[in-house]
Motif scaffolding. Structure first.
Motif, short mmCIF file in Angstrom:
data_model
loop_
_atom_site.label_atom_id
_atom_site.label_comp_id
_atom_site.label_asym_id
_atom_site.label_seq_id
_atom_site.Cartn_x
_atom_site.Cartn_y
_atom_site.Cartn_z
N ALA A 1 7.63 2.51 5.01
CA ALA A 1 6.30 2.73 4.45
C ALA A 1 5.73 1.44 3.88
O ALA A 1 4.54 1.12 4.06
CB ALA A 1 6.36 3.81 3.38
N ARG A 2 6.56 0.66 3.19
CA ARG A 2 6.11 -0.62 2.67
C ARG A 2 5.70 -1.56 3.80
O ARG A 2 4.69 -2.26 3.72
CB ARG A 2 7.21 -1.27 1.84
CG ARG A 2 7.39 -0.68 0.46
CD ARG A 2 8.26 -1.58 -0.40
NE ARG A 2 8.29 -1.16 -1.78
CZ ARG A 2 8.71 -1.93 -2.77
NH1 ARG A 2 9.14 -3.17 -2.52
NH2 ARG A 2 8.70 -1.50 -4.01
N GLN B 1 1.81 1.76 3.78
CA GLN B 1 1.52 3.14 3.43
C GLN B 1 2.21 3.51 2.11
O GLN B 1 3.22 2.92 1.74
CB GLN B 1 1.98 4.09 4.53
CG GLN B 1 1.29 3.86 5.87
CD GLN B 1 1.50 5.01 6.82
OE1 GLN B 1 1.72 6.14 6.39
NE2 GLN B 1 1.43 4.74 8.11
N ARG B 2 1.62 4.49 1.42
CA ARG B 2 2.17 4.94 0.15
C ARG B 2 2.76 6.33 0.33
O ARG B 2 2.04 7.28 0.67
CB ARG B 2 1.09 4.97 -0.93
CG ARG B 2 0.53 3.60 -1.28
CD ARG B 2 -0.58 3.74 -2.31
NE ARG B 2 -0.10 4.31 -3.54
CZ ARG B 2 0.43 3.61 -4.55
NH1 ARG B 2 0.54 2.29 -4.43
NH2 ARG B 2 0.83 4.20 -5.65
N ILE B 3 4.06 6.45 0.13
CA ILE B 3 4.71 7.76 0.14
C ILE B 3 5.66 7.82 -1.05
O ILE B 3 6.10 6.78 -1.57
CB ILE B 3 5.48 8.04 1.45
CG1 ILE B 3 6.67 7.08 1.57
CG2 ILE B 3 4.58 7.97 2.65
CD1 ILE B 3 7.60 7.45 2.72
N TRP C 1 10.15 10.07 10.02
CA TRP C 1 8.96 9.22 10.00
C TRP C 1 7.94 9.70 11.03
O TRP C 1 6.75 9.79 10.75
CB TRP C 1 9.35 7.77 10.26
CG TRP C 1 8.17 6.84 10.30
CD1 TRP C 1 7.48 6.42 11.38
CD2 TRP C 1 7.54 6.25 9.17
NE1 TRP C 1 6.45 5.60 11.01
CE2 TRP C 1 6.46 5.47 9.65
CE3 TRP C 1 7.77 6.30 7.79
CZ2 TRP C 1 5.63 4.74 8.81
CZ3 TRP C 1 6.95 5.57 6.95
CH2 TRP C 1 5.88 4.80 7.47
N VAL D 1 5.39 11.39 8.46
CA VAL D 1 4.49 10.30 8.09
C VAL D 1 3.55 9.94 9.22
O VAL D 1 2.37 9.64 9.01
CB VAL D 1 5.31 9.06 7.64
CG1 VAL D 1 4.38 7.94 7.22
CG2 VAL D 1 6.24 9.45 6.50
N ASP D 2 4.04 9.94 10.44
CA ASP D 2 3.23 9.49 11.58
C ASP D 2 3.30 10.53 12.69
O ASP D 2 3.81 10.27 13.78
CB ASP D 2 3.75 8.13 12.07
CG ASP D 2 2.83 7.52 13.11
OD1 ASP D 2 1.65 7.90 13.15
OD2 ASP D 2 3.33 6.68 13.89
#
Length: 347
Positions: free
Chosen positions: A23-24, A28-30, A339, A343-344
């Motif tokens: 994420a970093r 992105q912020r998770i 992920w 996330v994606d």
């Protein structure tokens, strides 16, 4: 976006670190939470050395310039846990760090060097000189590596020579330099009882015939001296004879096979691992520290956590290291799938 994970401490921490790191990298912020308490995590204590790209990427036991080599420190008198398999998922064994040796043949070598008899000490000195001529540091840990590794004899020879030469900083003379062009011999069996039965005078003569005349006299004198000391030296003598029989089965132009990357890394890092006594001594604590550093948190409970591998940790120290490395490897695959799914997701 929030992700809540549940599973064994090794699985959940590894997956959490990999998700936060990715994420970093993508800006992105998770938030990632793990169900459980950090003080209840299973301890995975050093000293240990193995090769794992996943755990090295998670910051466990890694030093600058060591690549995927993992070295976890531990008490100076505790044996070193070693695995040279890829990812450290199998083949764990112990190597001595106190100077006495763990393998019975290594212990016989140490006792030979410390014997009250001048004849015994001289035989020990001659063996150390022979190892030094090969460029190999004559350390009990190197002999433990040679004798205890779960690998074929010629691979163990290559592994021990690589480790011993890395520790001494010398190249040494190739093993095949001491061989003649005479006919090849068959390797001896592996067990001490079978070696004793197979090592007839004729078989011994055939083995010695493969040694160049410039070294044969010294070898014969050393063998005669060892036999003169009595049957208590037979374990060391027989183990060396079995290894030597594999060397004499090589053609003169032959060479020991190159080591795989994981084996080579462990061999080169053995010296550093033997002296690693300071710093973090629990690999699980290191994982938890990196997880919190990246912003991860722990929670007591959750309604719908994502269930990861929950294989219980074994009680045996070596089996626990294998469990730890195996869980981390599986979690890398889990994190990749998470992920893409969370996330994606596919549009």
């Amino acid at each position: 976006m929030s992700v809540i994970l549940k599973g064994s401490s090794a699985s959940a921490l590894t997956a959490g670190i990999l998700l936060l790191s990715r994420a970093r990298g993508f800006g992105q912020r998770i938030s990632v939470e793990i169900v459980g308490k950090p003080e209840e995590m299973t301890a995975v204590e050093g000293p240990a050395i193995f090769h794992s790209a996943v755990l090295a990427g998670c910051g466990v036991g890694r030093t600058l310039g060591s690549g995927a080599l993992i070295i976890v420190s531990g008490p100076p008198t505790s044996p070193l846990a070693v695995s040279h398999s890829e990812n450290g998922s199998e083949g764990w064994f112990l190597v001595d760090r106190s100077g006495g040796g763990l393998h019975p043949a290594t212990q016989h070598f140490v006792s030979l060097c410390r014997m009250r008899s001048a004849q015994g000490r001289e035989l020990g000195r001659q063996m150390r000189v022979a190892l030094s001529a090969l460029g190999c540091s004559p350390e009990p840990a190197v002999l433990d590596l040679l004798l205890a590794s779960p690998a074929p004899p010629t691979v163990r020879l290559a592994l021990a020579l690589r480790a011993g030469r890395a520790m001494s900083g010398r190249v040494g003379t190739p093993l095949t330099h001491y061989l003649t062009t005479d006919g090849l011999s068959e390797p001896l069996p592996e067990t001490l009882e079978a070696i004793s039965a197979a090592l007839t005078p004729e078989r011994t003569s055939n083995l010695l015939d493969r040694i160049r005349l410039s070294a044969r006299d010294d070898v014969e004198e050393w063998v005669a001296g060892m036999r003169a000391l009595g049957a208590e030296q037979e374990p060391l003598l027989f183990v060396l004879a079995e290894l030597f029989s594999h060397v004499t089965s090589l053609p003169l132009q032959g060479m020991l096979a190159p080591l795989p990357p994981s084996m080579d890394a462990v061999a080169v890092g053995l010296g550093a691992a033997l002296g690693a006594t300071g710093g973090a001594r629990d690999a699980m604590v290191e994982l938890a520290d990196v997880f919190r550093f990246l912003g991860g948190r722990f929670t007591d409970s959750a309604q719908h956590p994502i269930q990861l591998d929950d294989e219980p940790p074994p009680a045996d120290r070596l089996e626990r290291w294998a469990w730890f490395a195996r869980s981390a490897r599986r979690s890398a695959d889990d994190a990749e799938a998470l992920w893409r799914r969370v996330v994606d997701p596919v549009q």
